[in-house]
Design a protein around this motif. Structure first.
Motif, PDB file in Angstrom:
ATOM      1  N   PRO A 164       0.790  -1.238   0.000  1.00 14.47           N
ATOM      2  CA  PRO A 164       0.000   0.000   0.000  1.00 14.47           C
ATOM      3  C   PRO A 164       0.821   1.288   0.000  1.00 14.47           C
ATOM      4  CG  PRO A 164      -0.773  -1.516   1.697  1.00 14.47           C
ATOM      5  CD  PRO A 164       0.455  -2.113   1.103  1.00 14.47           C
ATOM      6  N   ALA A 165       2.090   1.215   0.394  1.00 11.43           N
ATOM      7  CA  ALA A 165       2.921   2.419   0.397  1.00 11.43           C
ATOM      8  C   ALA A 165       3.390   2.791  -1.014  1.00 11.43           C
ATOM      9  CB  ALA A 165       4.141   2.229   1.304  1.00 11.43           C
ATOM     10  N   LEU A 166       3.247   1.868  -1.979  1.00 10.66           N
ATOM     11  CA  LEU A 166       3.667   2.121  -3.356  1.00 10.66           C
ATOM     12  C   LEU A 166       2.469   2.516  -4.221  1.00 10.66           C
ATOM     13  CD1 LEU A 166       6.108  -0.869  -3.921  1.00 10.66           C
ATOM     14  CD2 LEU A 166       6.677   1.487  -3.325  1.00 10.66           C
ATOM     15  N   LEU A 167       2.736   3.451  -5.141  1.00 11.90           N
ATOM     16  CA  LEU A 167       1.696   3.896  -6.066  1.00 11.90           C
ATOM     17  C   LEU A 167       1.974   3.371  -7.468  1.00 11.90           C
ATOM     18  CD1 LEU A 167       1.283   7.619  -5.000  1.00 11.90           C
ATOM     19  CD2 LEU A 167      -0.244   5.727  -4.496  1.00 11.90           C
ATOM     20  N   GLN A 168       0.920   3.061  -8.175  1.00 11.70           N
ATOM     21  CA  GLN A 168       0.993   2.600  -9.565  1.00 11.70           C
ATOM     22  C   GLN A 168       0.146   3.558 -10.394  1.00 11.70           C
ATOM     23  OE1 GLN A 168       2.730  -0.071 -10.652  1.00 11.70           O
ATOM     24  NE2 GLN A 168       2.044   0.020 -12.763  1.00 11.70           N
ATOM     25  N   THR A 169       0.496   3.727 -11.658  1.00 11.74           N
ATOM     26  CA  THR A 169      -0.255   4.605 -12.561  1.00 11.74           C
ATOM     27  C   THR A 169      -1.047   3.786 -13.561  1.00 11.74           C
ATOM     28  OG1 THR A 169       1.465   6.289 -12.406  1.00 11.74           O
ATOM     29  CG2 THR A 169      -0.057   6.476 -14.238  1.00 11.74           C
ATOM     30  N   TYR A 170      -2.288   4.226 -13.827  1.00 14.26           N
ATOM     31  CA  TYR A 170      -3.123   3.632 -14.856  1.00 14.26           C
ATOM     32  C   TYR A 170      -3.655   4.783 -15.707  1.00 14.26           C
ATOM     33  CZ  TYR A 170      -6.927   1.073 -17.084  1.00 14.26           C
ATOM     34  OH  TYR A 170      -7.763   0.507 -18.003  1.00 14.26           O
ATOM     35  N   ILE A 171      -3.556   4.660 -17.025  1.00 17.54           N
ATOM     36  CA  ILE A 171      -4.062   5.684 -17.934  1.00 17.54           C
ATOM     37  C   ILE A 171      -5.369   5.182 -18.543  1.00 17.54           C
ATOM     38  CG2 ILE A 171      -3.604   7.046 -20.008  1.00 17.54           C
ATOM     39  CD1 ILE A 171      -1.792   7.761 -17.671  1.00 17.54           C
ATOM     40  N   TRP A 172      -6.421   5.983 -18.409  1.00 15.87           N
ATOM     41  CA  TRP A 172      -7.739   5.661 -18.944  1.00 15.87           C
ATOM     42  C   TRP A 172      -8.087   6.708 -19.993  1.00 15.87           C
ATOM     43  CZ3 TRP A 172     -12.127   8.682 -19.015  1.00 15.87           C
ATOM     44  CH2 TRP A 172     -13.335   8.042 -19.299  1.00 15.87           C
ATOM     45  N   GLN A 173      -8.702   6.284 -21.101  1.00 15.54           N
ATOM     46  CA  GLN A 173      -9.068   7.227 -22.156  1.00 15.54           C
ATOM     47  C   GLN A 173     -10.377   6.795 -22.808  1.00 15.54           C
ATOM     48  OE1 GLN A 173      -6.438   7.623 -25.663  1.00 15.54           O
ATOM     49  NE2 GLN A 173      -6.160   9.720 -24.942  1.00 15.54           N
ATOM     50  N   ASP A 174     -11.276   7.773 -23.012  1.00 18.07           N
ATOM     51  CA  ASP A 174     -12.569   7.506 -23.642  1.00 18.07           C
ATOM     52  C   ASP A 174     -13.194   8.844 -24.016  1.00 18.07           C
ATOM     53  OD1 ASP A 174     -14.769   6.178 -24.604  1.00 18.07           O
ATOM     54  OD2 ASP A 174     -15.205   5.125 -22.741  1.00 18.07           O
ATOM     55  N   LEU A 175     -14.293   8.797 -24.760  1.00 15.84           N
ATOM     56  CA  LEU A 175     -15.061  10.007 -25.034  1.00 15.84           C
ATOM     57  C   LEU A 175     -15.966  10.284 -23.838  1.00 15.84           C
ATOM     58  CD1 LEU A 175     -16.114   9.531 -28.760  1.00 15.84           C
ATOM     59  CD2 LEU A 175     -14.365  11.043 -27.861  1.00 15.84           C
ATOM     60  N   ASP A 176     -15.997  11.544 -23.400  1.00 19.51           N
ATOM     61  CA  ASP A 176     -16.783  11.909 -22.226  1.00 19.51           C
ATOM     62  C   ASP A 176     -17.218  13.368 -22.350  1.00 19.51           C
ATOM     63  OD1 ASP A 176     -18.039  11.534 -19.824  1.00 19.51           O
ATOM     64  OD2 ASP A 176     -16.230  11.001 -18.717  1.00 19.51           O
ATOM     65  N   ILE A 177     -18.163  13.776 -21.529  1.00 22.59           N
ATOM     66  CA  ILE A 177     -18.681  15.138 -21.560  1.00 22.59           C
ATOM     67  C   ILE A 177     -18.094  15.923 -20.386  1.00 22.59           C
ATOM     68  CG2 ILE A 177     -20.744  16.579 -21.430  1.00 22.59           C
ATOM     69  CD1 ILE A 177     -22.324  14.249 -22.575  1.00 22.59           C
ATOM     70  N   ALA A 178     -17.375  17.005 -20.699  1.00 16.49           N
ATOM     71  CA  ALA A 178     -16.816  17.860 -19.659  1.00 16.49           C
ATOM     72  C   ALA A 178     -17.866  18.885 -19.259  1.00 16.49           C
ATOM     73  CB  ALA A 178     -15.566  18.544 -20.180  1.00 16.49           C
ATOM     74  N   PRO A 179     -17.932  19.366 -18.046  1.00 14.51           N
ATOM     75  CA  PRO A 179     -17.079  19.042 -16.910  1.00 14.51           C
ATOM     76  C   PRO A 179     -17.664  17.976 -15.982  1.00 14.51           C
ATOM     77  CG  PRO A 179     -18.324  21.001 -16.392  1.00 14.51           C
ATOM     78  CD  PRO A 179     -18.744  20.567 -17.778  1.00 14.51           C
ATOM     79  N   GLN A 180     -18.815  17.365 -16.348  1.00 10.98           N
ATOM     80  CA  GLN A 180     -19.420  16.365 -15.461  1.00 10.98           C
ATOM     81  C   GLN A 180     -18.693  15.022 -15.523  1.00 10.98           C
ATOM     82  OE1 GLN A 180     -21.245  17.961 -17.861  1.00 10.98           O
ATOM     83  NE2 GLN A 180     -22.337  19.460 -16.627  1.00 10.98           N
ATOM     84  N   TYR A 181     -18.171  14.638 -16.680  1.00 15.01           N
ATOM     85  CA  TYR A 181     -17.445  13.380 -16.895  1.00 15.01           C
ATOM     86  C   TYR A 181     -18.226  12.154 -16.394  1.00 15.01           C
ATOM     87  CZ  TYR A 181     -13.630  16.614 -17.746  1.00 15.01           C
ATOM     88  OH  TYR A 181     -12.856  17.625 -18.236  1.00 15.01           O
ATOM     89  N   PRO A 182     -19.441  11.925 -16.909  1.00 10.44           N
ATOM     90  CA  PRO A 182     -20.222  10.772 -16.431  1.00 10.44           C
ATOM     91  C   PRO A 182     -19.582   9.428 -16.757  1.00 10.44           C
ATOM     92  CG  PRO A 182     -21.273  11.776 -18.337  1.00 10.44           C
ATOM     93  CD  PRO A 182     -20.146  12.684 -17.927  1.00 10.44           C
TER      94      PRO A 182
END
Length: 86
Positions: free
Chosen positions: A25-43
């Motif tokens: 738990p002391a280590l962080l990992q990165t995940y990149i997510w990408q999709d079409l979304d509506i700003a600024p609500q980002y549903p």
């Protein structure tokens, strides 16, 4: 990507998700997510993050979001030079 969705003001949205590794738990990992979304609500992003909290063991640390329109109005520029060829 659907042209109809882009015309409905959907934007290409990228999220950098930092999460704690379940076994370390002391280590962080990165995940990149990408999709079409509506700003600024980002549903769509919120739906994915709810799925993450419910189904994935790694606790979320932070989420950084960027979005850009894929369809923009055309730009008009003035020519810097006029050349004539004989």
């Amino acid at each position: 990507m659907s042209l109809v969705r882009q015309l409905q003001n959907y934007r290409l949205t990228t999220a950098e998700i930092l999460y704690h590794l379940p076994d370390h738990p002391a280590l962080l990992q990165t995940y990149i997510w990408q999709d079409l979304d509506i700003a600024p609500q980002y549903p769509v992003l919120h739906k994915f993050l709810e799925f993450w909290k419910r189904e994935i063991e790694g606790n979320l640390h932070s989420v950084r979001v960027a979005s850009a329109r894929l369809i923009n109005p055309g730009k008009v520029r003035h020519a810097e030079a006029l050349l004539h060829l004989h």
